[in-house]
Each structure stands twice: as structure tokens, then as C-alpha cells.
Design an enzyme around this catalytic site. Sequence first.
Site, PDB file in Angstrom:
ATOM      1  N   HIS A  65       6.545 -10.401  -2.411  1.00  0.00           N
ATOM      2  CA  HIS A  65       7.829 -10.304  -3.095  1.00  0.00           C
ATOM      3  C   HIS A  65       8.608  -9.117  -2.553  1.00  0.00           C
ATOM      4  CE1 HIS A  65       4.996  -7.770  -5.337  1.00  0.00           C
ATOM      5  NE2 HIS A  65       6.029  -6.998  -5.638  1.00  0.00           N
ATOM      6  N   CYS A 193       6.131  -0.427 -10.244  1.00  0.00           N
ATOM      7  CA  CYS A 193       5.811  -0.655  -8.836  1.00  0.00           C
ATOM      8  C   CYS A 193       7.105  -0.533  -8.033  1.00  0.00           C
ATOM      9  CB  CYS A 193       5.149  -2.010  -8.625  1.00  0.00           C
ATOM     10  SG  CYS A 193       6.213  -3.435  -8.934  1.00  0.00           S
TER      11      CYS A 193
END
Length: 654
Positions: A65, A193
Site C-alpha cells: 500500500h 505507521c
Amino acid sequence: MSELITAELVDLGLSAETKEAAARSLAERMAALGRVTDLDGFLADVAAREAQMPTGLDGGIGIPHCRSAHVTEPTLAFGRSAARIDFGAPDGPADLIFLIAAPDGADSDHLTILSSLARQLMRQEFTDALRSAGRADAVAALIRGDEPPGELPGELPEELPEKGTSPEAEAPDPEMPEPEAPQPFRIVAVTSCPTGIAHTYMAAEALEQAASAAGVELAVETQGSAGFTRLDARTIAAADGVIFAHDVEVRERARFAGKPTVDVGVKAGVNRPAELIAEVREMAAAAPAAVRAPAPMDTAAASEDGFATRLRAWLMTGVSYMVPFVAAGGLLIALAFAIGGYQIDKAPSVAGHFAWAESASWAALFFQTGGAAFAFLVPVLAGYIAYGMADRPGLVPGFVGGSIALTVNAGFLGGLIAGLLAGGAVLAVRRVGVPPVLRGIMPVVVIPLLSSAVVGFLMFLVVGKPVASLQKALTDWLSGLSGANAVVLGVVLGLMMCFDLGGPLNKCAYAFAVGGLADPNEGSLKVMAAVMAAGMVPPLAMALATTVRGRLFTKAERENGKAAWVLGASFITEGAIPFAAADPLRVIPSAMAGGAVTGALSMAFDCTLRAPHGGVFVVPLIGAPFLYLLAIAAGTAVSAALVIALKGLRAARL
């Protein structure tokens, strides 16, 4: 708004053999639908994200991603691989591959959907359904959260259960009285993250499931791309331990200070949540109770998130980021005056002339470096007030507004107003609907451009001059401060410094003092001296009281009293928090009384201070140093005597 995933974005027979080939195969499906504008550019962004940290997860899942300027709208493609592909997971290759693409300016609704998917991936029934589905449209419907086709085994709950619960626990039997249970162990956690899309929410879900299994009460703050909702201050204050599972800096980390903390990468939160919970429990068991006790003023400060509460948080964010610049710049300038005298401010630039063996050159170097640090005070204050309001997009207009405040001589007050205007401008721009094709450039071009233009207009043409006039009036008032007025101000500042021991009122008084150092005069230097003196009193008084009447205090408090000597001498007011937490009704009024005495005496003695911090270690830089120490000693004695008397009365009644 297009659907996040459609049947065209599902490949149930993914034939790729490597993660790069898998990402390309799925990305080609996105490009065919016009959701990726530059295939190679997007794949380069995916590879860059993969290089930061492998995206394989236990259970046969791969989630490559990224956020990319080549993505027009949030999109998800899914592939199922019979051969399995290595994405770096500890337990081996993955057969379920999700390629998640988000534009740089993704809207919060789509990012919320992606975060929900990340949580669902931690649920066994969800992944089992994906492995058994036979049609692409059925998989797309399942991932979107639509009613799954009848051929899918079982039905997933439409909503995730509340944190720390299981689906079966959501509807307890009303006829069955709930038995009393021992107080559960409480943990607060933060997960984040680099992209804030997948691992952030997977770690949160894994920690919640592990906490439920361990009988632990857990509250998680996910600092993801869709923004974050701050944990309630009461929840943090009541927590026994903290878990940080993150790969980017935890925002507003100071909220969690003083608690046993496990600090790991986000993948540890996904892969071994039970171990992290066990570790923080062990740390909490080993930590002294006094260290873990929440301060009563922290819990009292928490309230519903009304405007006043949020305004205070925004202002304190700006002040907290400004303080290091104040400390570094102020101490360097004070050191320069100590070495070279007050005339050092007229020295030529050391860039043109510097003699290594001359103390005057070193003094000039320190003064000019400190001045450079001070030049950032107002822009940093404004920038991070805007950051507190609108996150990173607020930084550019905030810094611009702060710089303009200096240009128009609006000073510290101008910085406060510029920060609020910048944050408000960003929030207003965000509410404007934009076509999908523009979402990718919103945070990089559109938001900084429009918000900076708005702030510039307001600061230069509307509020700048009136605020500059107000700032000048305040400066003139401080310059002429003397006599009874100075003493009264000293009392007020002393009370504020000691009321909440490092809390909002304390920070307001400190911010008022350091704001005056940006344009110092005799009055502002007196204010700085009074504020630091009063802030030293509470820990010194508690240290003195535990030494003189140790039997009135617990063993832990007597140990804390030894450390309080050093903390108080260093101007760390928070050194008195363990005492206030244990006995607020006696400690806080006593501290306030001593602080008021010290603030009043410091002002009456005309003590001055050019350094914003340092405690007794900057006494040589204080005007009238012996009288200054006398003021601190008097306030410490008053505060210690009061707390001993109040505790003695309680002991006599028992």
C-alpha cells in the site's frame, strides 16, 4: 464517489510469482479504470513503501500500500494466489493480497473504510470467507461491507464490537446481575505507521483482541491518515501503562508522560500483541506507585471537548513546541551577557570577524546564535497552534502568519492570533468539496496556497496593526511596572504557577513570561524572574517537609522528597505532582501560598532574569541574586510549614 473496490478490481486467480509482479498486475486493473494516472510512478511509490517495512502479515496476508500523487481516488484491488507470494511475513508467503492505493489528499470517508478493512483482516471468519468465495463480485461486496451473497459461508457482523469486547459480549442478559469484579488493569495504546492506512488499524485490532483475551481494559488511539481522535485525558490519567506501536512519531506524546511505557514498531503490535500487554503489566508492577499515580489536576482538566477545552489544547501545543527555542535561545543570550557584558548586543556579526582566543568573540557568537533561535519563537508558536488545530496542513500558513506577525510588530500576541487564523483557514478549506482529480494535490498545493493567502490578507490588512498596538501597550505597561502593581502581578503569577503544577494555568503563566523575553525590558525580565522562582517552590517545599516531618508522609513520599530537592532546584514544578496526587486538598493550597509569597517578594526586590529556565544553575545571570534566593527560601518555608500543619491536624484527628 466511486466504490472503493468493484469486481473489475478482483483477481481470484492471481498468477504472479513475486510481490513486484503481483503489485503490477493489480495496479494495471486500477489504471484500466482510470484510478491510477501513471502506472510506473505509482509502482515506484509502492516499492518505496515496501522498502520501509515488509507488508506481509501472519495468516497468509500481503497488503502492499502507499499514498501517491498518481492516484485519483482511494482504491483497493484484491488478488488470491494459489502459488502464494512472499511479502516478508514471519509465517511464510501470502495467498490473500490487497493492493491499497490512496491519493495524497484522500478524504476521510474513504480512509475510514480502508481502516475498517485493516481491522477486518485480523478476523478469521473474514479471511476464511475471502478464501472460499467463488465470484469476483461476491468478494468485492464482502470487502465493501455490503450484504454478502448467499454462497459465502456465515455472516460477518456489520459493525466491529466495542473495544475490548467480543460479539457475544455485546448483549448481556438483563436478568443476570453483573457480578462485582476486581479493578481491571488499564492500558492506553497509540498505533501509527508511515502511510496510516493498514498497519495502524491492524495493530489496534490485534491489541484489542489480545486485551480482551487477557481481561485487560484497553483504549487505542489510531493516528492514521483519516486523522485521529485524542484519547480522553481521564482515560490516560487512569491508565496503568502505555503501549506505543508506531513507525512515525507519536503525536502529543507528552500526554502519556510518567507512565510505564512499551515502545515498539507497529508490526510488533500486529504480530505479538499479547507479549506487549504482558510486558507493560510487568513494567507497571515494578514501577513505584507514586510514579504511576495520575495528578488530580490532570483528571480535573478533562471535560467535554467544548471550544474552551480545544482552544486550551491548541494554545498549549504551540507553547510546548516553542519552549525548546526559548530555552536554547534564552540561555545562550544569558551566557553571552555573563561573558561579554550587556554591551555584547552591539557586537558585529561573527560571520565577518571571529577571534578564537577572545572571550568577546565567543560571547558575540552565543548572543547571535541565541538571537537566531529567538527569531523562531513567534513563527513556531503560530505554526504549532495551527498544527494542533488542523494537523500538518496547518504548519505552512501558521509559520507564514507568525512571520508576518513579526513583520508588523504584532509580537507574541500576533503569533497567537496568526496560529488560530491559520488553523481555522485550513479547516475551512478542507470543508470545500473538490473533484476527485484534485484530491491528490490538495495537501501539497491547494491547502497551503489558499490558507496562506487568507492568513496573509488577515494579518497584513485586518488584524496586524490593532494587535501590534495592543502588543506595544502591553510592553509599555511592563516597562513601567513597579511598586504595588508589580507585587500584585507577582502574587497572581505565583498562584498560577503552583495551582496545577505543570498544567494549563502553569503553562499560561510561563508562556506570558517567555513571550516578554522576545522583546525584553526591565518589566518583562522581572516577570520571568518571578515565574521561575514561584515554579521552584512546590517541589522544594515538599522536599523540606518530608525532611522536617517525615513521619507525616509515606515511605514512597519520603523517597520522592529526596528527588524533589533536585527537581525544584532545576525549576521542574512537576516534582511536586506525586504529593499533590496523594493529598491534593493539603498540598496544592500550601504550594499556592508559598508561590504567591515568592512571586511577590521577587517583584518587590526588583529581581530580573534573562534566562527562561535553569533554576539555581542560572543564579549568576539573575539581577539581585541573593534577594532572589531569599524570596525562594521564604516561599519554600511558608509552603512547607502549611503542609506540615495541615497534615499534622489530620493526623491528630485520626
